[in-house]
Design an enzyme around this catalytic site. Structure first.
Site, PDB file in Angstrom:
ATOM      1  N   CYS A  83      15.312  -2.677  -3.760  1.00 36.14           N
ATOM      2  CA  CYS A  83      14.099  -1.856  -3.807  1.00 36.14           C
ATOM      3  C   CYS A  83      12.891  -2.645  -3.322  1.00 36.14           C
ATOM      4  O   CYS A  83      12.054  -2.134  -2.572  1.00 36.14           O
ATOM      5  CB  CYS A  83      13.862  -1.348  -5.228  1.00 36.14           C
ATOM      6  SG  CYS A  83      15.058  -0.105  -5.754  1.00 36.14           S
ATOM      7  N   GLY A  84      12.801  -3.903  -3.745  1.00 33.70           N
ATOM      8  CA  GLY A  84      11.697  -4.751  -3.312  1.00 33.70           C
ATOM      9  C   GLY A  84      11.727  -5.004  -1.820  1.00 33.70           C
ATOM     10  O   GLY A  84      10.683  -4.981  -1.151  1.00 33.70           O
TER      11      GLY A  84
END
Length: 454
Positions: free
Chosen positions: A385-386
């Site tokens: 996600c990052g």
């Protein structure tokens, strides 16, 4: 710079450095920053050149854009003890103080192997000469062209020329062998025409009421150019500033009025404080633009849009402004030099242009995230996600926004002064000569308010 290397959150990563991550050029964030730290330029001022307000506007635009894009620094040569002749807030009393305030480095001699751009007389043979006159601005290799008149009040043309100079230096450092070794210019009176022959009027009036939508890269560039104009009565200028977001560290890399100490504050409040210090009057709208605005009798009738949001842009004509000028920039490590301006009303409506827009940024971000530097971040523990959040952020450099904003502001000014108009202008700084424009519609009873210049 160290803070940005160790903190790779999406809102801190330098938007120019990001291009070296996205194209696989750098195998780590540290390597990308080190690459951009090797980029620098020198600005030279000829004898008495700094005694012109327009030359100062060009030089300070180059310092402002250059220090954000070229992390190795921007050095300035010449007599900097002359008084500041432009009216921007926070510059100090002398040109030296202004250069330092904007992040430049005063120097007595140029560093070897550093790109050199020059304003005024006495340019060395290796320099890129910056020149301008009335509504025209450009650059050429010393000895391969002729300078224009470079009038002291030709400020928009000087800003344009300065930003084009930074664009040429940046592209040369990024590996474009033609950049910095060619003549490049534009006319703000007739952007589609050969720039040297498309002169505009010496005297003109400026808009007194404007609605500025979006206060990031493009919106701040628009305010920078507007603020440099020598208004006879700055208090005649009333701005409605609209944004809902807060400033982040990443804004410092693209947005020319942002400083690191502004991080976390609302864009509207910081830009209003700047504008009011300049002498303008401001009103604030701190919510998203959805076209559901009912214009009051005393609201501005001209909107400048600098937001990158298709849903908002599709509704630009809904409030029935007399004129909307929208600027959009390219994204990614190849298209970041591109820009497109739209004016409404036009042959195509804003809703037709953006109503069906559906860019799949997640798919694009997944492809970007496969590059080596992103995999290095994954190896250090950054989750998927990052990675996708960082990869989805756009690449950008400030001089592109300044050029687009100058063209947009002067589109408004041309119409106010009964000049030619465009409904679309499509161009890239990679090849300015390949630009394309579509003639704009004449506006009936267009009288949005104006004010004079010194």
């Amino acid at each position: 710079m160290n803070k940005m290397i160790t903190d790779t959150r999406p809102d801190t990563l330098h938007r120019g450095v990001k291009m070296a991550l996205d194209n696989g050029e750098a195998d780590s964030v540290e390597a990308a920053y080190a690459l951009f730290a090797s980029y620098r330029m020198t600005i030279g001022l000829g004898v008495r050149a700094g005694q012109s307000a327009a030359v100062q506007a060009a030089a300070l635009t180059m310092v402002n854009c250059g220090r954000r894009a070229l992390l190795g620094g921007v050095e300035v040569l010449g007599d900097l003890e002359t008084p500041v002749l432009v009216d921007l807030p926070g510059l100090g009393k002398t040109l030296r103080e202004a250069v330092v305030a904007l992040g430049g480095i005063p120097k007595a001699e140029p560093l070897p192997q550093t790109p050199l751009v020059w304003l005024g007389d006495g340019a060395p043979a290796t320099a890129l000469q910056v020149t301008f006159s009335d509504w025209r601005g450009g650059v050429f290799v010393v000895g391969e062209g002729e300078r224009l008149a470079e009038g002291a009040n030709d400020i928009p043309a000087a800003v344009l020329a300065g930003a084009l100079a930074v664009a040429e230096v940046f592209q040369r450092l990024r590996g474009n062998p033609m950049a910095g070794d060619r003549e490049v210019g534009l006319s703000l009176w007739d952007p589609g025409a050969p720039w040297r022959s498309a002169a505009g009027p010496a005297a003109w009036v400026a808009p007194s009421k404007l609605w500025v939508l979006g206060l990031g890269h493009l919106g701040q560039a628009f305010l920078w150019v507007l603020g440099l104009l020598p208004f006879d009565r700055p208090a005649d200028v009333e701005l409605t500033l609209q944004d809902f977001d807060r400033l982040a560290l990443a804004n410092d890399s693209t947005s020319v009025l942002t400083r690191a100490d502004m991080v976390g504050r609302l864009k509207t409040r910081e830009m209003a404080a700047w504008a009011e210090t300049r002498g303008f009057r401001t009103r604030l709208v701190e919510r998203r633009f959805a076209g559901d605005i009912t214009l009051a009798e005393d609201d501005p009738r001209i909107l400048f849009c600098g937001v990158d949001n298709a849903e908002a842009r599709a509704t630009l004509e809904d409030p029935h402004f007399d004129l909307v000028v929208d600027a959009g920039l390219g994204a990614g490590p190849r298209e970041y030099l591109a820009m497109r301006l739209h004016a409404f009303p036009g042959e195509v409506t804003a809703r037709a242009r953006w109503g069906e827009a559906s860019g799949d940024r997640t798919t694009e971000a997944k492809a970007v995230a496969r590059a080596a530097a992103y995999q290095d971040l994954a190896g250090r523990g950054l989750d998927d996600c990052g990675l996708l959040e960082i990869a989805s952020r756009t690449v950008g450099v400030p001089f592109v926004g300044v050029i687009a904003a100058t063209l947009a502001l002067m589109e408004i000014v041309r119409r106010l002064n009964h000049g030619p108009s465009l409904s679309v202008l499509d161009m890239t700084l990679r090849d300015v000569g390949a630009r394309q424009g579509v003639e704009g519609q004449a506006l009936k009873r267009f009288n949005p308010g104006y004010t004079g210049l010194r």
